[in-house]
Scaffold this active site. Sequence first.
Site, PDB file in Angstrom:
ATOM      1  N   ASP A   7     -83.768 -68.753-109.070  1.00 23.72           N
ATOM      2  CA  ASP A   7     -82.867 -67.603-108.917  1.00 23.72           C
ATOM      3  C   ASP A   7     -83.083 -67.014-107.524  1.00 23.72           C
ATOM      4  O   ASP A   7     -84.109 -67.275-106.879  1.00 23.72           O
ATOM      5  CB  ASP A   7     -83.122 -66.534-109.989  1.00 23.72           C
ATOM      6  CG  ASP A   7     -82.094 -65.399-109.915  1.00 23.72           C
ATOM      7  OD1 ASP A   7     -80.923 -65.669-109.576  1.00 23.72           O
ATOM      8  OD2 ASP A   7     -82.465 -64.237-110.159  1.00 23.72           O
ATOM      9  N   SER A   8     -82.132 -66.181-107.099  1.00 22.79           N
ATOM     10  CA  SER A   8     -82.303 -65.496-105.821  1.00 22.79           C
ATOM     11  C   SER A   8     -83.467 -64.502-105.906  1.00 22.79           C
ATOM     12  O   SER A   8     -84.012 -64.120-104.879  1.00 22.79           O
ATOM     13  CB  SER A   8     -81.020 -64.747-105.469  1.00 22.79           C
ATOM     14  OG  SER A   8     -80.745 -63.801-106.484  1.00 22.79           O
ATOM     15  N   TYR A  39     -77.801 -62.788-103.325  1.00 25.48           N
ATOM     16  CA  TYR A  39     -76.855 -63.844-102.941  1.00 25.48           C
ATOM     17  C   TYR A  39     -75.406 -63.386-103.135  1.00 25.48           C
ATOM     18  O   TYR A  39     -74.498 -63.948-102.534  1.00 25.48           O
ATOM     19  CB  TYR A  39     -77.065 -65.079-103.833  1.00 25.48           C
ATOM     20  CG  TYR A  39     -78.168 -66.024-103.408  1.00 25.48           C
ATOM     21  CD1 TYR A  39     -79.207 -65.620-102.574  1.00 25.48           C
ATOM     22  CD2 TYR A  39     -78.180 -67.341-103.863  1.00 25.48           C
ATOM     23  CE1 TYR A  39     -80.222 -66.499-102.204  1.00 25.48           C
ATOM     24  CE2 TYR A  39     -79.174 -68.231-103.501  1.00 25.48           C
ATOM     25  CZ  TYR A  39     -80.202 -67.809-102.670  1.00 25.48           C
ATOM     26  OH  TYR A  39     -81.185 -68.686-102.320  1.00 25.48           O
ATOM     27  N   GLY A  40     -75.224 -62.430-104.015  1.00 31.89           N
ATOM     28  CA  GLY A  40     -73.874 -62.073-104.474  1.00 31.89           C
ATOM     29  C   GLY A  40     -72.966 -61.500-103.424  1.00 31.89           C
ATOM     30  O   GLY A  40     -71.768 -61.351-103.642  1.00 31.89           O
ATOM     31  N   CYS A  70     -79.051 -68.706-111.974  1.00 29.67           N
ATOM     32  CA  CYS A  70     -78.360 -67.771-111.082  1.00 29.67           C
ATOM     33  C   CYS A  70     -76.879 -68.100-111.176  1.00 29.67           C
ATOM     34  O   CYS A  70     -76.459 -69.208-110.803  1.00 29.67           O
ATOM     35  CB  CYS A  70     -78.869 -67.978-109.651  1.00 29.67           C
ATOM     36  SG  CYS A  70     -77.987 -67.010-108.421  1.00 29.67           S
ATOM     37  N   GLU A 162     -83.878 -55.487-107.567  1.00 31.42           N
ATOM     38  CA  GLU A 162     -84.889 -56.133-106.710  1.00 31.42           C
ATOM     39  C   GLU A 162     -85.798 -55.083-106.044  1.00 31.42           C
ATOM     40  O   GLU A 162     -86.953 -55.331-105.788  1.00 31.42           O
ATOM     41  CB  GLU A 162     -84.213 -56.983-105.624  1.00 31.42           C
ATOM     42  CG  GLU A 162     -83.564 -58.248-106.151  1.00 31.42           C
ATOM     43  CD  GLU A 162     -84.556 -59.276-106.683  1.00 31.42           C
ATOM     44  OE1 GLU A 162     -85.592 -59.492-106.053  1.00 31.42           O
ATOM     45  OE2 GLU A 162     -84.286 -59.862-107.757  1.00 31.42           O
ATOM     46  N   CYS A 194     -74.593 -62.431-114.798  1.00 34.76           N
ATOM     47  CA  CYS A 194     -75.608 -62.439-113.738  1.00 34.76           C
ATOM     48  C   CYS A 194     -76.938 -62.338-114.458  1.00 34.76           C
ATOM     49  O   CYS A 194     -77.091 -61.479-115.342  1.00 34.76           O
ATOM     50  CB  CYS A 194     -75.408 -61.254-112.797  1.00 34.76           C
ATOM     51  SG  CYS A 194     -76.796 -60.994-111.665  1.00 34.76           S
ATOM     52  N   HIS A 196     -79.656 -61.169-113.661  1.00 37.01           N
ATOM     53  CA  HIS A 196     -80.367 -59.889-113.527  1.00 37.01           C
ATOM     54  C   HIS A 196     -79.930 -58.876-114.600  1.00 37.01           C
ATOM     55  O   HIS A 196     -80.684 -57.976-114.943  1.00 37.01           O
ATOM     56  CB  HIS A 196     -80.079 -59.251-112.160  1.00 37.01           C
ATOM     57  CG  HIS A 196     -80.851 -59.833-111.017  1.00 37.01           C
ATOM     58  ND1 HIS A 196     -80.625 -61.103-110.539  1.00 37.01           N
ATOM     59  CD2 HIS A 196     -81.854 -59.307-110.258  1.00 37.01           C
ATOM     60  CE1 HIS A 196     -81.443 -61.330-109.514  1.00 37.01           C
ATOM     61  NE2 HIS A 196     -82.196 -60.259-109.332  1.00 37.01           N
TER      62      HIS A 196
END
Length: 270
Positions: A7-8, A39-40, A70, A162, A194, A196
């Site tokens: 994943d990012s 990344y989005g 991701c 994050e 997503c 997250h």
Amino acid sequence: MAVGIFDSGLGGLTVLDAVTRRLPDVPFVYYADSAHAPYGVRTPDDIFELTCAAVERMWAEGCDLVILACNTASAAALRRMQEKWVPGDKRVLGVFVPLIEALTERQWGDNSPPREVEVKHVALFATPATVASRAFQRELAFRAIGVDVEAQPCAGVVDAIEQGDEILAEALVRSHVEALKRRMPHPEAAILGCTHYPLMQQVFQAALGPEVRLYSQAALVAESLADYLARHPEFLGPGTASRFLTTGNPAYVSDKAVQFLRRPIRFEAA
Ligand code: DGL
């Protein structure tokens, strides 16, 4: 024999937790490209280059099979990777398709023509790059007809997670849900598109209301992976140890991971 989970940043840990529970004997190498998250908000070319670099690093760890945990990479880069870049002795799989199969009540690998499904109004919450790719709508159209999808690009949510800013992440989730409901007041189902977002699942559910069915990927991906490995045991790969790698600051990333996952996780420099 390790499987790579990419994943990012921290979102893929929601998938890692589920696959670890489902496949307790398989070691996993988790790779968070924290230095380049989110990344989005990146271009498809950028997402492709970064994802390829991460996957190559996991191949070097002996992960012949890598799961892109991701949606942004799965939506913006995976098809191009599979068509032009992944060598025949390796596999890279995404997290989109298991979710769509669940929504459309399909069995794994059911390739029959698209048909009507029960759910008619679906809210999709995802990163701006995932929404712009329209990959969800494209994959859905292969399997279902008559489903109205309203997509909400949730700018800022991944960044807030994050950075460990839960208050900001909650406020952003509530405002994105409100924005979506102005366009689709009564969705029957909502997709957390997503990895997250399950970290904010309760906030999404509270803002949407209890009658909206939430689909998130972790358990669905775990089931698909178990099925895939049963059919392709050769893709367990030669790696044997579980590791957590990050391109960011390992101490900082470990700290944020513990905050969200509420268990000890120690990242190393990738
Ligand atoms: N967890 C990633 C996803 O599923 C987040 C992408 C990002 O870094 O913006 O899309």
